[in-house]
Write an enzyme that holds these catalytic residues in place. Structure first.
Site, PDB file in Angstrom:
ATOM      1  N   ARG A  21       0.796  -1.230   0.000  1.00 23.42           N
ATOM      2  CA  ARG A  21       0.000   0.000   0.000  1.00 23.42           C
ATOM      3  C   ARG A  21       0.827   1.278   0.000  1.00 23.42           C
ATOM      4  O   ARG A  21       0.579   2.199  -0.770  1.00 23.42           O
ATOM      5  CB  ARG A  21      -0.922   0.053   1.225  1.00 23.42           C
ATOM      6  N   THR A  22       1.821   1.337   0.895  1.00 24.44           N
ATOM      7  CA  THR A  22       2.503   2.615   1.049  1.00 24.44           C
ATOM      8  C   THR A  22       3.226   2.992  -0.251  1.00 24.44           C
ATOM      9  O   THR A  22       3.068   4.096  -0.772  1.00 24.44           O
ATOM     10  CB  THR A  22       3.477   2.572   2.245  1.00 24.44           C
ATOM     11  N   LYS A  34      25.959  -3.437  -2.093  1.00 27.09           N
ATOM     12  CA  LYS A  34      27.417  -3.271  -2.271  1.00 27.09           C
ATOM     13  C   LYS A  34      28.030  -2.554  -1.078  1.00 27.09           C
ATOM     14  O   LYS A  34      29.213  -2.258  -1.066  1.00 27.09           O
ATOM     15  CB  LYS A  34      27.695  -2.449  -3.528  1.00 27.09           C
ATOM     16  N   ARG A  57      11.460   3.949   2.833  1.00 28.74           N
ATOM     17  CA  ARG A  57      11.147   3.023   3.931  1.00 28.74           C
ATOM     18  C   ARG A  57      12.412   2.232   4.225  1.00 28.74           C
ATOM     19  O   ARG A  57      13.108   1.804   3.300  1.00 28.74           O
ATOM     20  CB  ARG A  57      10.027   2.074   3.526  1.00 28.74           C
ATOM     21  N   HIS A 102       5.647   5.941  11.421  1.00 31.03           N
ATOM     22  CA  HIS A 102       5.078   5.794  10.071  1.00 31.03           C
ATOM     23  C   HIS A 102       4.125   6.977   9.846  1.00 31.03           C
ATOM     24  O   HIS A 102       2.900   6.810   9.820  1.00 31.03           O
ATOM     25  CB  HIS A 102       4.338   4.460   9.990  1.00 31.03           C
TER      26      HIS A 102
HETATM   27  C1  NCD Z   1       2.015  -1.041   8.114  1.00 35.18           C
HETATM   28  C2  NCD Z   1       3.510  -0.891   8.162  1.00 35.18           C
HETATM   29  O1  NCD Z   1       4.208  -1.123   7.175  1.00 35.18           O
HETATM   30  O2  NCD Z   1       3.982  -0.507   9.220  1.00 35.18           O
HETATM   31  N1  NCD Z   1       1.493  -1.172   6.840  1.00 35.18           N
HETATM   32  C3  NCD Z   1       1.294  -0.067   6.060  1.00 35.18           C
HETATM   33  O3  NCD Z   1       2.179   0.704   5.811  1.00 35.18           O
HETATM   34  N2  NCD Z   1       0.059   0.145   5.611  1.00 35.18           N
HETATM   35  C4  NCD Z   1       1.494  -2.051   9.072  1.00 35.18           C
HETATM   36  C5  NCD Z   1       2.082  -3.421   9.057  1.00 35.18           C
HETATM   37  O4  NCD Z   1       2.986  -3.759   8.306  1.00 35.18           O
HETATM   38  O5  NCD Z   1       1.586  -4.228   9.854  1.00 35.18           O
END
Ligand code: NCD
Length: 319
Positions: A61-62, A90, A111, A139
């Protein structure tokens, strides 16, 4: 850090949700709502702008919502979806990677499995850095998604009781949501978890310092009747030190229709997703289930955020 023209430059970054004031969050929510009302206004608003998504950790999703958001505004996207396809393998540092990518794009969403990596990145990068999740830490863009969802479902962000259920120790979405919601008036939290997965002490300290009322309970059923919002979370397998603990705790909570019998009729059920077992499929058709609507809200708010990071103000100096 130096901008693309080689001069010293002050850039906006979003590492923690507290980097945004309540006024800025209100502004982003206004833009997200305007996007739904006047989609045509946004079709080309990011033409010739580029977003990089640098994902050193898995995501559906993100990453895709950032990319969809940018494409929907006429911009372009590039990046990688796993560390294995980047020069991290590397031995390149995160700082060097973002400094390099900053030469190609206007804004970066990243991320990383290591807590604090986006701070390091933001200190050396010449374009805005958006933290799309750092380890078990924060997040902030999921939190913006959650705030927009709550605001759209409840028409307010104050005066409510929020139940957070599941892995409150490693769940970064929970940490950022608490940081954000404790700034609104008369918000209280019910923290529902096994003792091993309670929120970290620094989050409890922050709740105490802001004078926010909260209690910690173990049984979801006990908390249910008083909740305006129930935020379910997955037990974060990848952050456990040993598998036996994960197996013991993974099914601590499973929300089903029987448990919802005690819930309010206007409850909003949320989950950042991915779901494993913690919400039974039978709940998906209940009108209180909003976790797939939450996904859509994630695209709208990320569109708003990208514009804000790029210094584009579609509401013309609303701030
Ligand atoms: C979450 C995350 O990556 O922290 N998911 C997200 O970004 N929608 C929650 C999760 O991974 O459980």
């Amino acid at each position: 850090m130096k901008g693309k023209d080689g001069r010293m430059k002050q850039v906006k970054n979003l590492v923690n949700i507290t980097d945004l004031s309540l006024k800025e969050i209100e502004y982003l929510i206004k833009i997200a709502d305007d996007i739904v009302k006047h989609p045509e206004k946004y079709n080309e608003i990011c033409k010739h702008k580029k977003l990089a998504t640098l994902f050193f950790e898995p995501s559906t999703r993100t990453r895709l919502s950032f990319e969809a958001a940018m494409l929907e505004m006429g911009g372009s996207v590039l990046g990688f979806s796993e560390a294995g396809s980047s020069s991290a393998t590397k031995g390149e540092s995160v700082g060097d990677t973002v400094r390099t990518v900053g030469c190609y794009v206007d804004v970066i969403a990243m991320r990383h499995p290591k807590e604090g990596a986006p701070i390091v990145a933001s200190q050396v990068c010449q374009v805005p850095i958006i933290n799309a999740g750092d380890g078990g830490h924060f997040h902030p863009t999921q939190t913006l998604t959650d705030l927009l969802t709550i605001n759209r479902c409840k028409k307010r962000l104050d005066n409510m009781t929020i139940g957070l259920c599941g892995d409150l120790k490693f769940g970064r979405t929970v940490h950022s949501l608490i940081e954000a919601m404790q700034r609104y008036n008369n918000v209280s939290f019910v923290l529902i978890s096994p003792p091993e997965l309670q929120v970290p002490d620094y989050i409890k300290e922050s709740l105490k310092n802001s004078g926010t009322s909260f209690k910690e309970v173990q049984r979801l059923e006990d908390a249910m009747p008083e909740l305006d919002v129930l935020y379910m979370t997955r037990v974060q397998k990848e952050r456990f030190f040993n598998e036996a603990d994960y197996i013991r705790l993974k099914d601590s909570y499973i929300l089903d229709l029987a448990k919802l019998k005690e819930a309010r009729s206007d409850l909003t059920i949320m989950h950042p997703l991915p779901r494993v077992n913690e919400i039974s499929r039978e709940v998906d058709d209940d009108p209180r289930a909003q976790y797939f609507y939450q996904v859509l809200c994630g695209k709208h708010i990320r569109m708003a955020l990208i514009l804000y990071m790029l210094g584009i103000d579609p509401l013309e100096k609303w701030l």
